[in-house]
Design a protein around this motif. Structure first.
Motif, mmCIF file in Angstrom:
data_model
loop_
_atom_site.group_PDB
_atom_site.id
_atom_site.type_symbol
_atom_site.label_atom_id
_atom_site.label_comp_id
_atom_site.label_asym_id
_atom_site.label_seq_id
_atom_site.Cartn_x
_atom_site.Cartn_y
_atom_site.Cartn_z
ATOM 1 N N SER A 1 0.848 -1.189 0.000
ATOM 2 C CA SER A 1 0.000 0.000 0.000
ATOM 3 C C SER A 1 0.885 1.240 0.000
ATOM 4 O O SER A 1 1.972 1.234 0.590
ATOM 5 C CB SER A 1 -0.880 0.063 1.242
ATOM 6 N N ILE A 2 0.385 2.285 -0.623
ATOM 7 C CA ILE A 2 1.147 3.538 -0.686
ATOM 8 C C ILE A 2 0.406 4.612 0.117
ATOM 9 O O ILE A 2 -0.778 4.874 -0.119
ATOM 10 C CB ILE A 2 1.300 4.035 -2.146
ATOM 11 N N VAL A 3 1.129 5.189 1.053
ATOM 12 C CA VAL A 3 0.541 6.190 1.944
ATOM 13 C C VAL A 3 1.305 7.508 1.800
ATOM 14 O O VAL A 3 2.534 7.503 1.780
ATOM 15 C CB VAL A 3 0.630 5.726 3.423
ATOM 16 N N ILE A 4 0.588 8.618 1.710
ATOM 17 C CA ILE A 4 1.270 9.923 1.790
ATOM 18 C C ILE A 4 1.279 10.340 3.252
ATOM 19 O O ILE A 4 0.228 10.520 3.867
ATOM 20 C CB ILE A 4 0.571 11.024 0.966
ATOM 21 N N ASP A 5 2.482 10.458 3.794
ATOM 22 C CA ASP A 5 2.660 10.792 5.202
ATOM 23 C C ASP A 5 2.655 12.312 5.387
ATOM 24 O O ASP A 5 2.898 13.052 4.432
ATOM 25 C CB ASP A 5 4.006 10.222 5.663
ATOM 26 N N LEU B 1 -0.798 13.779 -4.384
ATOM 27 C CA LEU B 1 -2.109 13.135 -4.443
ATOM 28 C C LEU B 1 -2.557 12.976 -5.896
ATOM 29 O O LEU B 1 -3.153 11.981 -6.284
ATOM 30 C CB LEU B 1 -3.101 14.005 -3.678
ATOM 31 N N ARG B 2 -2.235 13.987 -6.692
ATOM 32 C CA ARG B 2 -2.614 13.982 -8.098
ATOM 33 C C ARG B 2 -1.814 12.937 -8.872
ATOM 34 O O ARG B 2 -2.349 12.212 -9.695
ATOM 35 C CB ARG B 2 -2.350 15.380 -8.692
ATOM 36 N N LEU B 3 -0.508 12.838 -8.559
ATOM 37 C CA LEU B 3 0.377 12.035 -9.405
ATOM 38 C C LEU B 3 0.587 10.598 -8.945
ATOM 39 O O LEU B 3 0.723 9.710 -9.763
ATOM 40 C CB LEU B 3 1.754 12.722 -9.485
ATOM 41 N N LEU B 4 0.625 10.390 -7.643
ATOM 42 C CA LEU B 4 1.055 9.073 -7.147
ATOM 43 C C LEU B 4 -0.126 8.110 -6.963
ATOM 44 O O LEU B 4 -1.240 8.531 -6.691
ATOM 45 C CB LEU B 4 1.811 9.242 -5.822
ATOM 46 N N PRO B 5 0.140 6.809 -7.114
ATOM 47 C CA PRO B 5 -0.907 5.802 -6.940
ATOM 48 C C PRO B 5 -1.171 5.539 -5.460
ATOM 49 O O PRO B 5 -0.755 4.522 -4.912
ATOM 50 C CB PRO B 5 -0.314 4.564 -7.624
ATOM 51 N N VAL B 6 -1.867 6.462 -4.828
ATOM 52 C CA VAL B 6 -1.992 6.463 -3.372
ATOM 53 C C VAL B 6 -3.191 5.646 -2.891
ATOM 54 O O VAL B 6 -4.228 5.629 -3.548
ATOM 55 C CB VAL B 6 -2.157 7.926 -2.880
ATOM 56 N N ASP B 7 -3.042 4.946 -1.746
ATOM 57 C CA ASP B 7 -4.148 4.217 -1.118
ATOM 58 C C ASP B 7 -4.698 4.943 0.094
ATOM 59 O O ASP B 7 -5.829 4.727 0.498
ATOM 60 C CB ASP B 7 -3.670 2.841 -0.631
ATOM 61 N N LYS B 8 -3.838 5.750 0.714
ATOM 62 C CA LYS B 8 -4.189 6.304 2.018
ATOM 63 C C LYS B 8 -3.407 7.586 2.237
ATOM 64 O O LYS B 8 -2.292 7.732 1.726
ATOM 65 C CB LYS B 8 -3.765 5.275 3.074
ATOM 66 N N ILE B 9 -4.005 8.515 2.996
ATOM 67 C CA ILE B 9 -3.218 9.668 3.423
ATOM 68 C C ILE B 9 -3.187 9.700 4.946
ATOM 69 O O ILE B 9 -4.101 9.200 5.607
ATOM 70 C CB ILE B 9 -3.790 11.011 2.901
ATOM 71 N N LYS B 10 -2.107 10.248 5.467
ATOM 72 C CA LYS B 10 -1.992 10.397 6.905
ATOM 73 C C LYS B 10 -1.934 11.880 7.203
ATOM 74 O O LYS B 10 -0.977 12.568 6.812
ATOM 75 C CB LYS B 10 -0.705 9.705 7.359
#
Ligand code: C2E
Ligand code: MG
Ligand code: MG
Ligand code: MG
Length: 281
Positions: free
Chosen positions: A172-176, A188-197
């Motif tokens: 899973s990919i999370v933006i911390d 958020l626009r570019l990366l294949p994100v699953d979750k944000i923190k």
């Protein structure tokens, strides 16, 4: 505290600030020696899953240096990020996390690992991660990669493609630290994100009628619209927890539940958390 910690050890170009530069280079050489001397350890901080009794963990590095004392990651991670040492640190942490994951009897547990952007961009990332995964026979689905944004993304197309491949492997990919960097929305626009923190900064002062809370509510709405899960970090009080839980946040991390603990205290900590959650309902 974060920005203060960072400023202390900034790279200064001018002569006036020579002592600061010394601190940085000293820190760098101590970090590189710390590996050989086995001075790093991992702590684990529980992440409460709002929708189940399962507890996940974030792996956080700790450094006890005989000469410098206990150095906070806020200081040495930033120093290491100025060099390629950060890549070595992140690989080491990832490998240790795999080793610990193999010890969990409950295979549905997940652990989050922090990766600096420099590590994400490193050429050998996939090779390194997969070699630890294979060695300890870990399911990538049990690992979340938290991308911390202390630096600017350089090779965008390559990095995105790489993260997409890792996601297909099961990670899973999370933006911390979501929200603190001006790159948050672009990531958020570019990366294949699953979750944000959502960063602690936004959580610290929330009250049901203030600006911080409106910002958090809007971030949650944005995330939900994109189909993402939301974790909040830095939850220290019951009031914060109730507000955030009613506000549709999925996962909770903070001193209200537990500080980061050594692996051996995980079981005991989980028991305490379950008791606390009973009271909070
Ligand atoms: P982070 O990834 O945002 O981790 C959360 C930090 O907030 C941790 O600090 C944690 O101990 C702290 N924290 C969590 N809940 C609370 C709370 O309720 N109150 C307060 N006051 N603090 C709370 P820590 O362990 O000092 O780590 C600081 C940062 O260093 C991390 O922030 C992360 O960006 C970085 N870091 C730590 N380990 C690694 C690593 O292995 N690799 C990389 N690249 N960075 C790491
Ligand atoms: Mg993190
Ligand atoms: Mg964070
Ligand atoms: Mg943070």
């Amino acid at each position: 505290a974060k920005s203060k910690g960072r400023n202390e050890i900034c790279f200064y170009e001018d002569q006036k600030n020579q002592p600061e530069k010394l601190v940085q280079s000293r820190l760098e050489s101590e970090v590189s020696k710390a590996f050989d001397r086995d001075e790093f350890t991992l702590y684990f901080q529980p992440i409460i899953q709002g929708d189940s009794s399962l507890v996940h963990y974030e792996a956080l590095i700790r450094w006890h240096s005989p000469s410098l004392g206990t150095v906070s990651p806020e200081r040495f991670i930033y120093a290491a990020e100025q060099t390629d040492l950060i890549i070595q640190i992140d690989y080491w942490v990832f490998d240790q996390v795999c080793k610990y994951l193999a010890r969990f009897s409950d295979k549905s547990k997940k652990v989050s690992v922090n990766l600096s952007l420099k590590t994400v961009e490193s050429v050998f990332l996939e090779e390194q991660l997969m070699s630890s995964i294979t060695r300890y026979q870990i399911d990538p689905n049990s690992i979340e990669l938290e991308i911390t944004e202390h630096s600017i993304m350089r090779n965008t197309a390559e990095t995105i493609a790489k993260l997409e491949r890792l996601k297909r492997c099961g990670f899973s990919i999370v933006i911390d630290d979501f929200g603190v960097s001006n790159a948050s929305l672009n990531h958020l626009r570019l990366l294949p994100v699953d979750k944000i923190k959502i960063d602690k900064l936004f959580i610290d002062n929330i009250k049901s009628d203030n600006k911080e809370w409106k910002i958090v509510e809007s971030i949650v709405l944005l995330a939900k619209t994109l189909g993402l899960r939301v974790t909040v970090e830095g939850v220290e009080t019951k009031d914060q927890y109730y507000l955030l839980k009613n506000g549709n946040c999925d996962e909770f991390q903070g001193y209200l539940f537990s500080k980061p603990v050594p692996f051996d205290l995980i079981e005991k900590t989980e028991t305490n958390i379950k008791e606390l959650l009973q009271k909070l309902i």
